[in-house]
Design a protein around this motif. Structure first.
Motif, mmCIF file in Angstrom:
data_model
loop_
_atom_site.group_PDB
_atom_site.id
_atom_site.type_symbol
_atom_site.label_atom_id
_atom_site.label_comp_id
_atom_site.label_asym_id
_atom_site.label_seq_id
_atom_site.Cartn_x
_atom_site.Cartn_y
_atom_site.Cartn_z
ATOM 1 N N CYS A 69 -4.890 1.857 9.935
ATOM 2 C CA CYS A 69 -4.867 0.618 9.157
ATOM 3 C C CYS A 69 -3.562 -0.173 9.353
ATOM 4 O O CYS A 69 -2.463 0.371 9.204
ATOM 5 N N CYS A 88 0.843 -1.199 0.000
ATOM 6 C CA CYS A 88 0.000 0.000 0.000
ATOM 7 C C CYS A 88 0.874 1.245 0.000
ATOM 8 O O CYS A 88 1.855 1.328 0.734
ATOM 9 N N LYS A 145 -0.301 4.126 0.850
ATOM 10 C CA LYS A 145 -0.886 5.115 1.760
ATOM 11 C C LYS A 145 -0.598 4.783 3.214
ATOM 12 O O LYS A 145 -0.101 3.708 3.537
ATOM 13 N N ASP A 146 -0.965 5.722 4.065
ATOM 14 C CA ASP A 146 -0.540 5.622 5.453
ATOM 15 C C ASP A 146 -1.675 5.945 6.431
ATOM 16 O O ASP A 146 -1.444 6.604 7.462
ATOM 17 N N CYS A 147 -2.866 5.487 6.134
ATOM 18 C CA CYS A 147 -4.028 5.774 6.988
ATOM 19 C C CYS A 147 -3.692 5.429 8.443
ATOM 20 O O CYS A 147 -3.085 4.386 8.707
ATOM 21 N N GLU A 169 -3.480 0.267 -1.763
ATOM 22 C CA GLU A 169 -3.664 1.219 -2.865
ATOM 23 C C GLU A 169 -2.359 1.500 -3.608
ATOM 24 O O GLU A 169 -1.388 1.973 -3.026
ATOM 25 N N ARG A 184 -0.770 -0.166 6.612
ATOM 26 C CA ARG A 184 -0.269 1.140 6.159
ATOM 27 C C ARG A 184 1.209 1.024 5.795
ATOM 28 O O ARG A 184 1.958 0.217 6.357
HETATM 29 FE FE1 FES Z 1 -3.643 1.467 2.619
HETATM 30 FE FE2 FES Z 1 -5.177 3.387 3.838
HETATM 31 S S1 FES Z 1 -3.353 2.414 4.554
HETATM 32 S S2 FES Z 1 -5.332 2.632 1.800
#
Ligand code: FES
Ligand code: 5AD
Length: 362
Positions: free
Chosen positions: A67, A60, A62-64, A107, A70
């Motif tokens: 999650c 992924c 992203k770093d939400c 993502e 991340r």
């Molecule tokens: Fe993967 Fe939010 S950490 S989309």
């Protein structure tokens, strides 16, 4: 002030009505659940549809902040399921007459990733004579990518808004251009424009979230005319930044109960949409998903991810079915669904009535 019995008979709801429903306890809570169950039966019947879930990569970008997969979590071993294994899982779904599969991943938006998903879509269509429905859950993408994937056979897309309150969204995502609320919203509009049956949803009970926020989330689904909704309890994960706020959380049982009330209330607000019984429910209660089916949900996503990879797709703690293989998962689900008084819609896509009505197909 309106009495509770009057509110549950309504077909349209204001924020304050929804907050009242979400606060229901004791007899009121039972009334809410009974009403939601009745509305479901009368509107869409008692069928439950299976969507075989293949979590094909946990890589992924992203770093939400909530999650477990991340980008910054270095405790996760990153994997990419080979195309042949993904296709095998989809073949299992087709041979066992699951109407559809869901391909979910972290993502990424590189051309290699976009091409790969495109290739998989075409192969899944081929192996199932065009019969398997395909839902994608691969995050925010460009208009072109959404269009390409749609043309290659994906017809549903899941992209949770996580919270419809922009301020709250900011609190649970890093403050940078990769995590903009506005971008997420724009993607939902793009998906609808492209022609996908569009699914969204939120996490329930994360730090700082109020009942008013949740009521607004429900109104957001309605305003956006969403076809499918998946929402589950927030479950803290120790390798994520949001973990430091765990003292602010309701108990897991309270979050679970609130999630059930969200499902039931949504069934009253949007009687003909598809509502998924989220896997996170089962992380708290072993029969959590079946409980959600009883109070309004009609979609279940049995996990078809090859077993070797499952433990590395831990978005939250206690994710269930980590070592059951696909056929066991199916058998155990079947028994439970039948216990909860529902019937499984084998071999059917199970499109939401909401979507069919909108597009003049029902
Ligand atoms: Fe993967 Fe939010 S950490 S989309
Ligand atoms: N608890 C519950 N749900 C989570 N998700 C991600 N992390 C968590 C968590 N800690 C959900 C998000 C995402 C979906 C794939 O999983 O809502 O959209």
């Amino acid at each position: 002030m309106k009495i509770f019995q009057e509110i549950i008979q309504q077909t349209d709801f204001q924020q304050e009505d929804l907050v009242r429903l979400l606060s229901a306890e004791n007899e009121e809570r039972i009334l809410l659940f009974e009403k939601a169950s009745q509305v479901k039966r009368e509107t869409i019947g008692n069928k439950v549809y299976f969507r075989g879930l293949v979590e094909f990569s946990n890589i992924c970008s992203k770093d939400c902040l909530y999650c477990g997969i991340r980008k910054s979590n270095t405790n996760v071993i990153r994997y990419d399921v080979a195309n042949s294994e993904i296709l095998e899982a989809c073949r299992f779904a087709w041979e066992n007459r699951f109407g559809s599969v869901v391909l979910q991943s972290g993502e990424l938006s590189s051309p290699v990733f976009v091409n790969r998903v495109d290739h998989l879509l075409k192969e899944i269509k081929k192996l199932s004579n065009g019969e398997l429905g395909i839902t994608l859950s691969c995050g925010e993408q460009s208009r072109e990518t959404y269009r390409r994937w749609f043309e290659s056979g994906a017809h549903r897309y899941l992209l949770r808004i996580e919270s419809s309150n922009p301020e709250l969204y900011k609190k649970i995502h890093p403050d940078n251009e990769h995590h903009f609320y506005e971008k997420r919203l724009e993607c939902l509009h793009l998906l609808k424009e492209t022609g996908y049956q569009t699914g969204t949803g939120v996490m329930i009970g994360f730090p700082f979230q109020t009942l008013e926020d949740l009521a607004d989330d429900l109104l957001f689904f309605k305003k956006m005319d969403i076809d499918m909704i998946g929402m589950g309890p927030y479950v803290e994960h120790e390798d994520t930044p949001l973990y430091v706020y765990r003292h602010l959380l309701k108990t897991r049982q309270e979050r679970f109960d609130l999630a059930l009330k969200m499902v039931a209330t949504l069934r009253l607000l949007m009687p003909d949409v598809n509502i998924a019984a989220a896997t996170a429910l089962q992380a708290i209660d072993p029969v959590g998903r079946e409980k959600a089916v009883k109070v309004g949900a009609n979609i279940i996503m049995p996990n078809l991810t090859p077993c070797d990879y499952r433990k590395e797709y831990q978005l939250y703690e206690g994710k269930p079915c980590l070592d059951e293989d696909a056929s066991l998962c199916k058998n155990c689900l079947e028994a439970r669904i039948e216990i909860s008084g529902s019937e499984i819609g084998y071999g059917e896509w199970g499109d939401s009535k909401h979507y069919l009505r909108k597009t003049g197909r029902s």
